[in-house]
Design a protein around this motif. Sequence first.
Motif, PDB file in Angstrom:
ATOM      1  N   GLU A   1       0.828  -1.203   0.000  1.00  0.00           N
ATOM      2  CA  GLU A   1       0.000   0.000   0.000  1.00  0.00           C
ATOM      3  C   GLU A   1       0.868   1.262   0.000  1.00  0.00           C
ATOM      4  O   GLU A   1       0.592   2.222  -0.721  1.00  0.00           O
ATOM      5  CB  GLU A   1      -0.920  -0.019   1.226  1.00  0.00           C
ATOM      6  CG  GLU A   1      -2.053   0.958   1.153  1.00  0.00           C
ATOM      7  CD  GLU A   1      -3.042   0.759   2.296  1.00  0.00           C
ATOM      8  OE1 GLU A   1      -3.683   1.746   2.658  1.00  0.00           O
ATOM      9  OE2 GLU A   1      -3.144  -0.363   2.822  1.00  0.00           O
ATOM     10  N   LEU A   2       1.925   1.245   0.804  1.00  0.00           N
ATOM     11  CA  LEU A   2       2.823   2.392   0.878  1.00  0.00           C
ATOM     12  C   LEU A   2       3.532   2.623  -0.464  1.00  0.00           C
ATOM     13  O   LEU A   2       3.611   3.759  -0.946  1.00  0.00           O
ATOM     14  CB  LEU A   2       3.852   2.173   1.988  1.00  0.00           C
ATOM     15  CG  LEU A   2       4.848   3.296   2.217  1.00  0.00           C
ATOM     16  CD1 LEU A   2       4.121   4.547   2.692  1.00  0.00           C
ATOM     17  CD2 LEU A   2       5.877   2.873   3.248  1.00  0.00           C
TER      18      LEU A   2
ATOM     19  N   LYS B   1       1.056   4.041  -2.942  1.00  0.00           N
ATOM     20  CA  LYS B   1       0.784   5.463  -2.694  1.00  0.00           C
ATOM     21  C   LYS B   1       1.896   6.331  -3.258  1.00  0.00           C
ATOM     22  O   LYS B   1       1.629   7.392  -3.829  1.00  0.00           O
ATOM     23  CB  LYS B   1       0.623   5.724  -1.196  1.00  0.00           C
ATOM     24  CG  LYS B   1      -0.725   5.307  -0.662  1.00  0.00           C
ATOM     25  CD  LYS B   1      -0.872   5.642   0.807  1.00  0.00           C
ATOM     26  CE  LYS B   1      -2.217   5.156   1.314  1.00  0.00           C
ATOM     27  NZ  LYS B   1      -2.390   5.411   2.737  1.00  0.00           N
ATOM     28  N   ARG B   2       3.143   5.891  -3.095  1.00  0.00           N
ATOM     29  CA  ARG B   2       4.265   6.652  -3.651  1.00  0.00           C
ATOM     30  C   ARG B   2       4.193   6.712  -5.177  1.00  0.00           C
ATOM     31  O   ARG B   2       4.440   7.745  -5.787  1.00  0.00           O
ATOM     32  CB  ARG B   2       5.596   6.034  -3.224  1.00  0.00           C
ATOM     33  CG  ARG B   2       6.068   6.590  -1.901  1.00  0.00           C
ATOM     34  CD  ARG B   2       7.499   6.167  -1.623  1.00  0.00           C
ATOM     35  NE  ARG B   2       7.420   5.116  -0.620  1.00  0.00           N
ATOM     36  CZ  ARG B   2       8.155   4.035  -0.576  1.00  0.00           C
ATOM     37  NH1 ARG B   2       9.078   3.827  -1.462  1.00  0.00           N
ATOM     38  NH2 ARG B   2       8.006   3.135   0.369  1.00  0.00           N
TER      39      ARG B   2
ATOM     40  N   LEU C   1       1.454   6.385  -7.046  1.00  0.00           N
ATOM     41  CA  LEU C   1       0.307   7.198  -7.436  1.00  0.00           C
ATOM     42  C   LEU C   1       0.586   8.685  -7.238  1.00  0.00           C
ATOM     43  O   LEU C   1       0.096   9.526  -7.999  1.00  0.00           O
ATOM     44  CB  LEU C   1      -0.941   6.779  -6.658  1.00  0.00           C
ATOM     45  CG  LEU C   1      -1.448   5.363  -6.933  1.00  0.00           C
ATOM     46  CD1 LEU C   1      -2.640   5.041  -6.055  1.00  0.00           C
ATOM     47  CD2 LEU C   1      -1.788   5.172  -8.393  1.00  0.00           C
ATOM     48  N   ALA C   2       1.360   9.024  -6.206  1.00  0.00           N
ATOM     49  CA  ALA C   2       1.704  10.429  -5.968  1.00  0.00           C
ATOM     50  C   ALA C   2       2.608  10.966  -7.078  1.00  0.00           C
ATOM     51  O   ALA C   2       2.529  12.141  -7.439  1.00  0.00           O
ATOM     52  CB  ALA C   2       2.393  10.582  -4.618  1.00  0.00           C
TER      53      ALA C   2
ATOM     54  N   ALA D   1      -3.158   7.434 -10.777  1.00  0.00           N
ATOM     55  CA  ALA D   1      -4.152   7.699  -9.731  1.00  0.00           C
ATOM     56  C   ALA D   1      -5.545   7.785 -10.351  1.00  0.00           C
ATOM     57  O   ALA D   1      -6.524   7.252  -9.804  1.00  0.00           O
ATOM     58  CB  ALA D   1      -3.801   8.985  -8.992  1.00  0.00           C
TER      59      ALA D   1
ATOM     60  N   ARG E   1      -6.597   4.308 -11.297  1.00  0.00           N
ATOM     61  CA  ARG E   1      -7.014   3.533 -10.122  1.00  0.00           C
ATOM     62  C   ARG E   1      -8.454   3.835  -9.747  1.00  0.00           C
ATOM     63  O   ARG E   1      -9.224   2.943  -9.390  1.00  0.00           O
ATOM     64  CB  ARG E   1      -6.101   3.816  -8.936  1.00  0.00           C
ATOM     65  CG  ARG E   1      -6.468   2.951  -7.749  1.00  0.00           C
ATOM     66  CD  ARG E   1      -5.593   3.191  -6.575  1.00  0.00           C
ATOM     67  NE  ARG E   1      -5.784   2.117  -5.609  1.00  0.00           N
ATOM     68  CZ  ARG E   1      -5.512   2.242  -4.340  1.00  0.00           C
ATOM     69  NH1 ARG E   1      -5.020   3.359  -3.868  1.00  0.00           N
ATOM     70  NH2 ARG E   1      -5.698   1.229  -3.526  1.00  0.00           N
TER      71      ARG E   1
END
Length: 191
Positions: free
Chosen positions: A83-84, A87-88, A90-91, A97, A100
Amino acid sequence: MLDAGANPFVVVVCWQEGCTDSGRLFRELRERGYRGSSRSVRRWLEPLRSAETPTPKKSEAPTIRQVVGWLTRHPDNLSSGQELRLKRILASCPELADLRQHISDFAKMMKNLDGHLLPRWIKAAEGSELPPLHSFARNLHKDFDAVTAGLTMPYSSGMVEGHVNRVKFLKRQGYGRAGFELLRRRVLLTP
């Protein structure tokens, strides 16, 4: 290999101290009484070099397959590390993003059998900045009624697909030489 005049322990100690140059090691051994050749020293060092060669570290960047799996998997099924990392990613990539979000909306539509939301999803997909998503949305338009029915009705063709797969397997076992009668018997008599 090194002859009796050379002490292999000296070579290993020098190697561990950081001296990996076979020429330098050869000169040091010669000063200590070694009568062999420099080639023998190089050959003796080969196993040490292969053992000392650092194995390349696995790339920190995830593979495309991993990212696709993280995007298509239910968020509850991701580990905290996955998950982490997602997130990186997608950022750093707003297109992913956006993708998703579209994937998540389509998955909810499939799970909740909300086929009536398909036109809205297609419109949102066509309005996105992702050309592959535009292509997918266009293909959904081609067989819109069937896709809507598939997203609305609780029925599945899973059993039929399983039987079709079994029939194709039986046919392939005949290598194209079996006639229709043999195939018919195998399909009907095979449990």
